[in-house]
Design a protein around this motif. Sequence first.
Motif, PDB file in Angstrom:
ATOM      1  N   GLU A 156       0.929  -1.138  -0.302  1.00 26.37           N
ATOM      2  CA  GLU A 156       0.164  -0.340   0.124  1.00 26.37           C
ATOM      3  C   GLU A 156       0.911   1.133   0.364  1.00 26.37           C
ATOM      4  N   SER A 157       2.406   0.912   0.142  1.00 26.20           N
ATOM      5  CA  SER A 157       3.274   2.369   0.116  1.00 26.20           C
ATOM      6  C   SER A 157       3.799   2.602  -1.093  1.00 26.20           C
ATOM      7  N   GLY A 158       3.437   1.774  -1.715  1.00 28.98           N
ATOM      8  CA  GLY A 158       4.093   1.912  -3.066  1.00 28.98           C
ATOM      9  C   GLY A 158       5.448   0.660  -2.884  1.00 28.98           C
ATOM     10  N   LEU A 159       5.940   0.437  -4.009  1.00 32.01           N
ATOM     11  CA  LEU A 159       7.431  -0.376  -4.806  1.00 32.01           C
ATOM     12  C   LEU A 159       8.285  -0.718  -3.514  1.00 32.01           C
ATOM     13  N   ILE A 160       8.466  -2.249  -3.699  1.00 31.12           N
ATOM     14  CA  ILE A 160       9.231  -1.775  -2.517  1.00 31.12           C
ATOM     15  C   ILE A 160      10.995  -2.900  -3.452  1.00 31.12           C
ATOM     16  N   THR A 161      11.349  -1.646  -3.151  1.00 34.42           N
ATOM     17  CA  THR A 161      12.946  -1.310  -3.829  1.00 34.42           C
ATOM     18  C   THR A 161      13.592  -1.525  -3.010  1.00 34.42           C
ATOM     19  N   GLY A 162      14.931  -2.238  -4.272  1.00 27.83           N
ATOM     20  CA  GLY A 162      16.599  -2.619  -3.083  1.00 27.83           C
ATOM     21  C   GLY A 162      17.146  -3.669  -3.757  1.00 27.83           C
ATOM     22  N   LYS A 163      18.406  -4.207  -3.501  1.00 25.34           N
ATOM     23  CA  LYS A 163      19.104  -5.297  -3.855  1.00 25.34           C
ATOM     24  C   LYS A 163      18.888  -5.987  -2.162  1.00 25.34           C
ATOM     25  N   VAL A 164      18.551  -7.382  -2.573  1.00 25.42           N
ATOM     26  CA  VAL A 164      18.117  -7.834  -1.118  1.00 25.42           C
ATOM     27  C   VAL A 164      20.227  -8.686  -1.241  1.00 25.42           C
ATOM     28  N   THR A 186      17.263  -6.837   3.905  1.00 26.25           N
ATOM     29  CA  THR A 186      17.773  -8.484   4.618  1.00 26.25           C
ATOM     30  C   THR A 186      17.285  -9.884   3.460  1.00 26.25           C
ATOM     31  N   VAL A 187      17.652 -11.108   4.085  1.00 27.92           N
ATOM     32  CA  VAL A 187      16.747 -11.637   3.617  1.00 27.92           C
ATOM     33  C   VAL A 187      14.562 -12.232   4.049  1.00 27.92           C
ATOM     34  N   ASP A 188      14.951 -12.047   5.741  1.00 30.32           N
ATOM     35  CA  ASP A 188      13.114 -11.602   5.983  1.00 30.32           C
ATOM     36  C   ASP A 188      13.158 -10.713   4.691  1.00 30.32           C
ATOM     37  N   GLU A 189      12.965  -9.370   4.731  1.00 34.79           N
ATOM     38  CA  GLU A 189      12.243  -8.186   4.030  1.00 34.79           C
ATOM     39  C   GLU A 189      12.342  -8.604   2.857  1.00 34.79           C
ATOM     40  N   GLY A 190      13.231  -9.340   2.264  1.00 37.89           N
ATOM     41  CA  GLY A 190      13.129  -9.837   0.666  1.00 37.89           C
ATOM     42  C   GLY A 190      11.366 -11.279   0.776  1.00 37.89           C
ATOM     43  N   ALA A 191      11.479 -11.591   1.725  1.00 40.36           N
ATOM     44  CA  ALA A 191      10.586 -12.827   2.516  1.00 40.36           C
ATOM     45  C   ALA A 191       9.334 -12.222   1.883  1.00 40.36           C
ATOM     46  N   GLY A 194      10.316 -17.286  -9.107  1.00 39.63           N
ATOM     47  CA  GLY A 194      10.725 -15.683  -8.154  1.00 39.63           C
ATOM     48  C   GLY A 194      11.876 -15.512  -8.777  1.00 39.63           C
ATOM     49  N   PHE A 195      12.654 -14.370  -9.019  1.00 40.94           N
ATOM     50  CA  PHE A 195      13.240 -13.071  -9.269  1.00 40.94           C
ATOM     51  C   PHE A 195      13.652 -12.747  -7.941  1.00 40.94           C
ATOM     52  N   VAL A 196      14.933 -12.401  -8.075  1.00 40.13           N
ATOM     53  CA  VAL A 196      15.023 -12.189  -6.406  1.00 40.13           C
ATOM     54  C   VAL A 196      15.990 -11.235  -6.932  1.00 40.13           C
ATOM     55  N   ASN A 197      16.115  -9.602  -7.377  1.00 38.99           N
ATOM     56  CA  ASN A 197      16.850  -8.463  -7.258  1.00 38.99           C
ATOM     57  C   ASN A 197      18.113  -8.715  -6.162  1.00 38.99           C
ATOM     58  N   SER A 198      19.469  -9.034  -6.118  1.00 39.94           N
ATOM     59  CA  SER A 198      19.832  -9.851  -5.030  1.00 39.94           C
ATOM     60  C   SER A 198      21.884  -9.798  -5.895  1.00 39.94           C
ATOM     61  N   THR A 199      23.292  -8.944  -3.995  1.00 42.54           N
ATOM     62  CA  THR A 199      23.805  -8.758  -5.023  1.00 42.54           C
ATOM     63  C   THR A 199      24.851 -10.760  -5.576  1.00 42.54           C
ATOM     64  N   PRO A 200      25.911 -10.072  -6.257  1.00 39.17           N
ATOM     65  CA  PRO A 200      26.638 -11.796  -6.688  1.00 39.17           C
ATOM     66  C   PRO A 200      26.693 -12.299  -5.582  1.00 39.17           C
ATOM     67  N   LYS A 205      15.117 -19.075   0.208  1.00 36.68           N
ATOM     68  CA  LYS A 205      14.536 -18.424   1.123  1.00 36.68           C
ATOM     69  C   LYS A 205      13.553 -17.346   0.999  1.00 36.68           C
ATOM     70  N   VAL A 206      14.028 -16.155   0.055  1.00 36.35           N
ATOM     71  CA  VAL A 206      12.892 -15.079  -0.435  1.00 36.35           C
ATOM     72  C   VAL A 206      11.690 -15.509  -1.051  1.00 36.35           C
ATOM     73  N   ILE A 207      12.091 -16.396  -1.780  1.00 37.71           N
ATOM     74  CA  ILE A 207      10.892 -16.761  -2.865  1.00 37.71           C
ATOM     75  C   ILE A 207       9.738 -18.180  -1.820  1.00 37.71           C
ATOM     76  N   ASN A 208      10.545 -17.645  -0.275  1.00 42.74           N
ATOM     77  CA  ASN A 208       9.987 -19.285   0.551  1.00 42.74           C
ATOM     78  C   ASN A 208       8.352 -17.850   0.906  1.00 42.74           C
TER      79      ASN A 208
END
Length: 154
Positions: free
Chosen positions: A46-54, A59-64, A97-103, A110-113
Motif C-alpha cells: 500500500e506504500s508503493g514499490l518495495i525496492t532494493g537489492k537483497v 535482509t532475507v526477511d525483508e525480501g521474503a 521467482g526472481f530476486v534482485n540480489s547482490t552477486p 529463502k526469499v521466495i519462501n
Amino acid sequence: MTNAIESRLAELGVTLTDAPAPAANYVPFVQSGSTLYISGQISQNESGLITGKVGDDLTVDEGAAAARTCAISLLSQVKAACGGDLSRLVRVIKLTGFVNSTPDFADQPKVINGCSDFFVEALGEAGRHARSAVSAGALPLNVAVEIEGIFEIK
C-alpha cells in the motif's frame, strides 16, 4: 461472493485489492484450457514499490516479506481471471521467482519462501507447487522481487 479461500484470507487478515495493471505491452494473464499463466508480479504494498537489492539494501526477511506481496498480487490476478470467483482455483502449479540480489547472495530460495509459504498457508495442499528461485542483477523499477505463476482453474 465469499468462498473457502476468501474466508481463509480474511482469517489471515489479507484483503485482495484490484489486480495490478500491466506496466508495458503484455497481458496480465493468459488462460489455455484449465491452465492459467500469470505474468510476473512485482513487490509492492500500500506504500508503493518495495525496492532494493537483497543482500545489500534488504535482509532475507525483508525480501521474503516482499515476495509475500507478490503472492497476494498473483492471487488478485487469479481472481480477476476467474471473473471474481476464487472458488474456481484448483491449485498452484508452478512459481518462478526472481530476486534482485547482490552477486554473492545465495539465499534466493529463502526469499521466495515468502510467496510459497503464503500460498500453503492460504490454500493448504492446493498451495503446494513446483518452483524456481533465481538471482537477478536487476529487476524492473529496481523492485526487490518479481514472481510469475502457473495455476490450475476450473
